[in-house]
Design an enzyme around this catalytic site. Structure first.
Site, mmCIF file in Angstrom:
data_model
loop_
_atom_site.group_PDB
_atom_site.id
_atom_site.type_symbol
_atom_site.label_atom_id
_atom_site.label_comp_id
_atom_site.label_asym_id
_atom_site.label_seq_id
_atom_site.Cartn_x
_atom_site.Cartn_y
_atom_site.Cartn_z
ATOM 1 N N HIS A 139 6.011 8.990 -9.296
ATOM 2 C CA HIS A 139 5.942 7.766 -10.104
ATOM 3 C C HIS A 139 4.496 7.404 -10.408
ATOM 4 C CE1 HIS A 139 5.684 6.098 -5.926
ATOM 5 N NE2 HIS A 139 4.842 5.244 -6.475
ATOM 6 N N HIS B 274 -1.698 3.134 -8.703
ATOM 7 C CA HIS B 274 -1.767 4.474 -8.095
ATOM 8 C C HIS B 274 -0.802 5.418 -8.777
ATOM 9 C CE1 HIS B 274 1.514 2.657 -5.550
ATOM 10 N NE2 HIS B 274 2.013 3.878 -5.600
ATOM 11 N N GLU C 115 -1.018 8.520 -3.924
ATOM 12 C CA GLU C 115 -0.031 8.506 -2.844
ATOM 13 C C GLU C 115 0.603 9.890 -2.782
ATOM 14 O OE1 GLU C 115 3.268 5.818 -3.508
ATOM 15 O OE2 GLU C 115 3.900 5.896 -1.409
#
Lengths: 134, 134
Positions: B7, B79, B130
């Protein structure tokens, strides 16, 4: 309206160095750099399983990335690109809602040879959005 | 090492308003908001054909988004999340190269119930990354 995430574009000061980070630290498949003088960028494509990351270094004095990198010297996400089926229909829908399309509102030929438009970050959660016709 | 782009997370001041932008202006499929107090966020998922966008609003005074939104009041990309097969192997590879993993280097359970780590933006082209184990 929007379909696939075509790419995430990350502005970097040095595409060779960024390329090493994605290849050696993150273990990704990375293309050789290619210059796109018409768009003022040198680009490396990072191929992921479902989309791609474009690492963009400014090329030439009038690069659209120069201001961004002056504000973000470490680099950062410059824009995200969503695919649409019909870019003129997308533009007309957005303009009718009062959302700002950058420039004169006429699609240009983007870095992939397809029609693109950019949308005003202030109307889209602080994110510069590129729309690309499939 | 990195596989899919899981994502792109976009920090926003008001997830209801951001949700309307993605639904009504961009015509995307948007989930109802859900609160994740353990992660200090209220989140809306935007489902694209190949990945998803997460719209994140700070929840609670200690939200990790508060500083970001103070610096970027219109919001922005917070992020990007890449999937890895083995998060401990990924961490060890990165640490051996001198790349900085945030916190104590031990994976935490992320918002999707999977093991995650965050990487230092200064070592990754100014981008907060991430890593999520598949």
């Amino acid at each position: 309206m929007i379909g696939r995430l075509n790419h995430v574009a990350i502005a970097v000061g040095n595409v060779a160095q960024a390329s090493r980070i994605y290849k050696e630290s993150l273990g990704a498949e990375v293309s050789p750099p290619s210059d796109q003088p018409d768009h003022g960028v040198r680009v490396v494509f990072v191929t992921l399983d479902n989309t791609k990351i474009e690492l963009l270094e400014p090329l030439g004095a009038a690069s659209p990335l120069a201001n961004f990198l002056a504000k973000n010297p470490s680099g950062g996400v410059h824009h995200v690109c969503y695919e649409v089926d019909d870019i003129l229909a997308a533009r007309d829908h957005l303009k009718a809602r009062g959302d700002r399309v950058l420039g004169d509102g006429e699609p240009k030929i983007g870095a992939h040879g397809k029609q693109v438009l950019f949308l005003h970050p202030k109307d889209f959660c602080g994110t510069l959005i590129e729309l690309e016709e499939k």
